[in-house]
Design a protein around this motif. Structure first.
Motif, PDB file in Angstrom:
ATOM      1  N   THR A 146       0.780  -1.325   0.123  1.00 53.11           N
ATOM      2  CA  THR A 146       0.002  -0.183   0.020  1.00 53.11           C
ATOM      3  C   THR A 146       0.765   1.113   0.198  1.00 53.11           C
ATOM      4  N   PRO A 147       0.875   1.899  -1.148  1.00 52.42           N
ATOM      5  CA  PRO A 147       1.776   3.088  -1.182  1.00 52.42           C
ATOM      6  C   PRO A 147       1.431   4.155   0.053  1.00 52.42           C
ATOM      7  N   VAL A 148       2.569   4.656   0.521  1.00 45.42           N
ATOM      8  CA  VAL A 148       2.645   5.978   1.394  1.00 45.42           C
ATOM      9  C   VAL A 148       3.493   6.841   0.853  1.00 45.42           C
ATOM     10  N   PHE A 149       3.618   8.317   1.580  1.00 47.26           N
ATOM     11  CA  PHE A 149       4.465   9.338   1.161  1.00 47.26           C
ATOM     12  C   PHE A 149       5.858   9.111   1.648  1.00 47.26           C
ATOM     13  N   ILE A 150       6.618   8.545   0.732  1.00 43.51           N
ATOM     14  CA  ILE A 150       8.000   8.209   1.348  1.00 43.51           C
ATOM     15  C   ILE A 150       8.884   9.313   0.835  1.00 43.51           C
ATOM     16  N   HIS A 151      10.045   9.371   1.593  1.00 43.45           N
ATOM     17  CA  HIS A 151      11.266  10.334   1.262  1.00 43.45           C
ATOM     18  C   HIS A 151      11.715   9.820   0.320  1.00 43.45           C
ATOM     19  N   GLY A 152      12.180   8.699   0.127  1.00 46.67           N
ATOM     20  CA  GLY A 152      12.894   8.010  -0.876  1.00 46.67           C
ATOM     21  C   GLY A 152      14.296   8.070  -0.724  1.00 46.67           C
ATOM     22  N   ASP A 153      14.867   8.753   0.025  1.00 43.95           N
ATOM     23  CA  ASP A 153      16.111   8.716   0.068  1.00 43.95           C
ATOM     24  C   ASP A 153      16.937   9.177   1.692  1.00 43.95           C
ATOM     25  N   LEU A 154      16.007   8.359   2.569  1.00 37.05           N
ATOM     26  CA  LEU A 154      16.101   8.685   4.069  1.00 37.05           C
ATOM     27  C   LEU A 154      17.544   8.055   4.554  1.00 37.05           C
ATOM     28  N   GLN A 155      18.588   8.328   3.985  1.00 42.27           N
ATOM     29  CA  GLN A 155      19.835   8.213   4.662  1.00 42.27           C
ATOM     30  C   GLN A 155      19.914   8.528   5.902  1.00 42.27           C
ATOM     31  N   LEU A 181       8.225   0.412   4.261  1.00 45.04           N
ATOM     32  CA  LEU A 181       9.550  -0.165   4.567  1.00 45.04           C
ATOM     33  C   LEU A 181      10.707   0.078   3.881  1.00 45.04           C
ATOM     34  N   PHE A 182      10.770   0.730   2.959  1.00 42.08           N
ATOM     35  CA  PHE A 182      11.935   1.254   2.096  1.00 42.08           C
ATOM     36  C   PHE A 182      12.559   2.510   3.017  1.00 42.08           C
ATOM     37  N   ASP A 183      11.782   3.021   3.413  1.00 44.72           N
ATOM     38  CA  ASP A 183      12.210   4.504   4.145  1.00 44.72           C
ATOM     39  C   ASP A 183      12.691   4.011   5.477  1.00 44.72           C
ATOM     40  N   LEU A 184      12.218   2.993   6.048  1.00 49.32           N
ATOM     41  CA  LEU A 184      12.679   2.463   7.410  1.00 49.32           C
ATOM     42  C   LEU A 184      14.092   1.941   7.204  1.00 49.32           C
ATOM     43  N   ALA A 185      14.022   1.192   6.084  1.00 56.97           N
ATOM     44  CA  ALA A 185      15.380   0.330   5.842  1.00 56.97           C
ATOM     45  C   ALA A 185      16.496   1.351   5.322  1.00 56.97           C
ATOM     46  N   THR A 186      16.061   2.260   4.626  1.00 56.56           N
ATOM     47  CA  THR A 186      17.348   3.253   4.055  1.00 56.56           C
ATOM     48  C   THR A 186      17.878   3.954   5.494  1.00 56.56           C
ATOM     49  N   LEU A 187      16.845   4.469   6.301  1.00 56.38           N
ATOM     50  CA  LEU A 187      17.412   4.829   7.627  1.00 56.38           C
ATOM     51  C   LEU A 187      18.145   4.100   8.408  1.00 56.38           C
ATOM     52  N   THR A 188      17.880   2.928   8.463  1.00 54.46           N
ATOM     53  CA  THR A 188      18.671   1.943   9.400  1.00 54.46           C
ATOM     54  C   THR A 188      19.864   1.103   8.805  1.00 54.46           C
ATOM     55  N   LEU A 189      20.139   1.327   7.368  1.00 57.18           N
ATOM     56  CA  LEU A 189      20.909   0.711   6.673  1.00 57.18           C
ATOM     57  C   LEU A 189      22.573   0.802   7.349  1.00 57.18           C
ATOM     58  N   GLY A 190      23.125  -0.299   7.804  1.00 57.12           N
ATOM     59  CA  GLY A 190      24.528  -0.248   8.351  1.00 57.12           C
ATOM     60  C   GLY A 190      24.430   0.181  10.005  1.00 57.12           C
ATOM     61  N   HIS A 191      22.930   0.596  10.482  1.00 58.63           N
ATOM     62  CA  HIS A 191      22.936   0.597  11.764  1.00 58.63           C
ATOM     63  C   HIS A 191      21.849  -0.249  12.310  1.00 58.63           C
ATOM     64  N   LYS A 192      21.903  -1.569  12.082  1.00 58.96           N
ATOM     65  CA  LYS A 192      20.779  -2.508  12.640  1.00 58.96           C
ATOM     66  C   LYS A 192      20.537  -2.527  13.882  1.00 58.96           C
TER      67      LYS A 192
END
Length: 246
Positions: A146-155, A181-192
């Motif tokens: 279900t699409p949401v408003f994502i930042h798309g590059d939430l490093q 989940l793409f935003d949440l994954a981008t934010l936590t990439l390398g910081h699990k």
């Protein structure tokens, strides 16, 4: 700003960001990206940088207070509460009305994943078994959502905090409709180690396996771009370290 030096924050053949005192000037050859950034910041219900002026191809933004939540490849100095606050801010964004433009389709994402995996193997950037293992994991993220408003590059570098409070989020040129989940994954990439804090702040239980799948997909599809834009040898990329560890 008299006496302030010009600091080059980012510079490659697509766009550049300069800092002079408390002003960031973004210069982008693709004005579509700037159009998206300006409109997304106007629509976003969370703090964003103030637009000082825009004279294409340049966009001037005021610096946000505070410091970045962290940097990819380095331990984050931010508290668990700050990470939770970031998760809460992301939830507010995801609950907002959708932006009027779509994001990438599943077919587009799948095609890009296939192309990048072939390049990684053909150029001996990673062993074939590492690419294959991560590709299989990444493909599980490519399911209907279900699409949401994502930042798309939430490093992690794009979220600014002061103490335990989020002061703003920068770099909105990839904002679109997409998978939360793409935003949440981008934010936590390398910081699990902070994934639990982010999810606690987000306030909704999420599928952590799918977040790990997005970690693989983002890394697999970013390595070539980084290598071709002067970021050094892929062996030193944090994204490659994530792929090897997955």
């Amino acid at each position: 700003m008299d006496g302030d030096e010009v600091e080059v924050v980012v510079a490659h053949n697509e766009h550049a960001t300069l800092r002079v005192g408390d002003v960031f000037v973004k210069i982008d050859a693709d004005q579509t990206r700037s159009d998206v950034e300006v409109e997304a910041m106007a629509l976003a219900p969370i703090p964003t940088p103030e637009i000082l002026w825009r004279k294409p191809p340049a966009l001037a933004l005021a610096a946000l207070p505070g410091t970045a939540l962290g940097h990819l490849g380095e331990p984050s100095p931010a508290s668990p509460a700050a990470w939770a606050a970031a998760g809460a801010a992301v939830r507010i964004l995801h609950d907002a009305p959708l932006p009027p433009w779509p994001g990438q389709s599943l077919d587009e994402l799948a095609a890009r994943l296939a192309d990048e995996c072939e390049w990684l193997v053909a150029n001996d950037v990673l062993p074939a078994d590492v690419v294959t293992r991560n590709r299989r994991l990444a493909e599980t993220a490519l399911r209907p959502w279900t699409p949401v408003f994502i930042h798309g590059d939430l490093q992690v570098d794009h979220v600014f905090v002061a103490g335990d409070e989020v002061t703003g989020v920068v770099d909105w040129s990839e904002a679109s409709q997409g998978d939360a989940l793409f935003d949440l994954a981008t934010l936590t990439l390398g910081h699990k180690e902070h994934l639990g804090d982010v999810i606690a702040g987000y306030g909704v239980d999420v599928d952590r396996d799918l977040i790990r799948a997005w970690w693989s997909l983002r890394c697999l599809t970013n390595v070539r771009w980084l290598a071709e834009h002067g970021y050094g040898s892929p062996d030193g990329f944090p994204e490659v370290a994530v792929l090897r560890a997955q």
